[in-house]
Design an enzyme around this catalytic site. Structure first.
Site, mmCIF file in Angstrom:
data_model
loop_
_atom_site.group_PDB
_atom_site.id
_atom_site.type_symbol
_atom_site.label_atom_id
_atom_site.label_comp_id
_atom_site.label_asym_id
_atom_site.label_seq_id
_atom_site.Cartn_x
_atom_site.Cartn_y
_atom_site.Cartn_z
ATOM 1 N N GLU A 117 29.179 74.229 40.668
ATOM 2 C CA GLU A 117 29.685 73.269 41.654
ATOM 3 C C GLU A 117 28.848 73.464 42.921
ATOM 4 O O GLU A 117 28.742 74.583 43.423
ATOM 5 C CB GLU A 117 31.155 73.540 41.944
ATOM 6 C CG GLU A 117 31.782 72.584 42.956
ATOM 7 C CD GLU A 117 33.226 72.936 43.273
ATOM 8 O OE1 GLU A 117 34.027 72.015 43.451
ATOM 9 O OE2 GLU A 117 33.546 74.158 43.338
ATOM 10 N N GLU A 150 35.977 65.930 51.652
ATOM 11 C CA GLU A 150 36.956 66.877 51.125
ATOM 12 C C GLU A 150 37.863 67.346 52.253
ATOM 13 O O GLU A 150 37.406 67.611 53.364
ATOM 14 C CB GLU A 150 36.271 68.082 50.480
ATOM 15 C CG GLU A 150 37.259 69.095 49.908
ATOM 16 C CD GLU A 150 36.635 70.091 48.946
ATOM 17 O OE1 GLU A 150 37.370 70.959 48.432
ATOM 18 O OE2 GLU A 150 35.413 69.992 48.687
#
Length: 225
Positions: free
Chosen positions: A121, A212
């Site tokens: 990620e 985010e």
């Protein structure tokens, strides 16, 4: 993600059973309103771009796809979410974007993606709120790109949500020292710098310009070109 959602549903059902019968209908209506006020997790194609939106279900977050590469997010007292537009698969490409990003608390604006074999990620963080996301990782060095120095970090996530379900995987971070919202991100500069540090990527999965939020509130309006 699935386990947490099941636990939340179980907790709601248990609470409903604990109240008097004449309050059950009212509680059911309230739970329905709560579930409807946040955008559910989803992925797909929208107006020529790939999009991905994931939420852990906490708080209030509304993600909306717009024309072409545009999207907006508004959130309040969330647990954790990440969403945005881009491509699937991603690549070592130049990514140009514009918009606004106004977190109150912990939030990131980044080029965000995943690879497989190995499962990685990664974040190229352009701006963030009151918490530097790299501070929880291991500092590896720097790379200069697109008018700023970026600090490079790695971190390990254990039994965490991933594109392959719950897994243990590594995160790669490049965090821009001079925050900005808008410009071109030369992803190859980061990928090459990471590789020189032994931080190798695998086969690209999706790659988006992502907003985010983590235990915070805020808003974001981003257009990917």
């Amino acid at each position: 993600m699935l386990t947490k959602n099941l636990l939340l549903c179980f907790a709601a059902a248990k609470a409903a059973l604990a109240v008097p019968h004449d309050s059950v209908a009212q509680r059911s209506d309230a739970l329905h309103m709560l579930s409807e006020r946040s955008t559910p997790s989803s992925t797909g194609e929208n107006n020529g771009f790939y999009y991905s939106f994931w939420t852990d279900g906490g708080g209030d977050v509304t993600y909306t796809n717009g024309d072409a590469g545009a999207y907006t997010v508004e959130w309040s007292n969330v647990g954790n979410f990440v969403g945005g537009k881009g491509w699937n698969p991603g690549s070592a490409q130049d990514i140009t974007y514009s918009g606004t990003f106004t977190p109150s608390g912990n939030g990131y604006l980044s080029v965000y993606g995943w690879t497989t074999d190995p499962l990685i990620e990664y974040y190229i963080v352009e701006s963030y709120g009151d918490y530097n996301p790299g501070s929880g990782g291991t500092y590896k060095g720097t790379v200069t790109s697109d008018g700023s120095v970026y600090d490079i970090y790695t971190a390990t996530r254990t039994n965490a949500a991933s594109i392959q379900g719950t897994a243990t995987f590594t995160q790669y971070w490049s965090v821009r020292q001079n925050k900005r919202v808008g410009g071109t991100v030369t992803t190859s500069n980061h990928f090459n710098a990471w590789a020189k540090l032994g931080m190798n990527l695998g086969t690209h999965n999706y790659q988006i310009v992502a907003t985010e939020g983590y235990q915070s509130s805020g808003s974001s309006s981003i257009t990917v070109q």
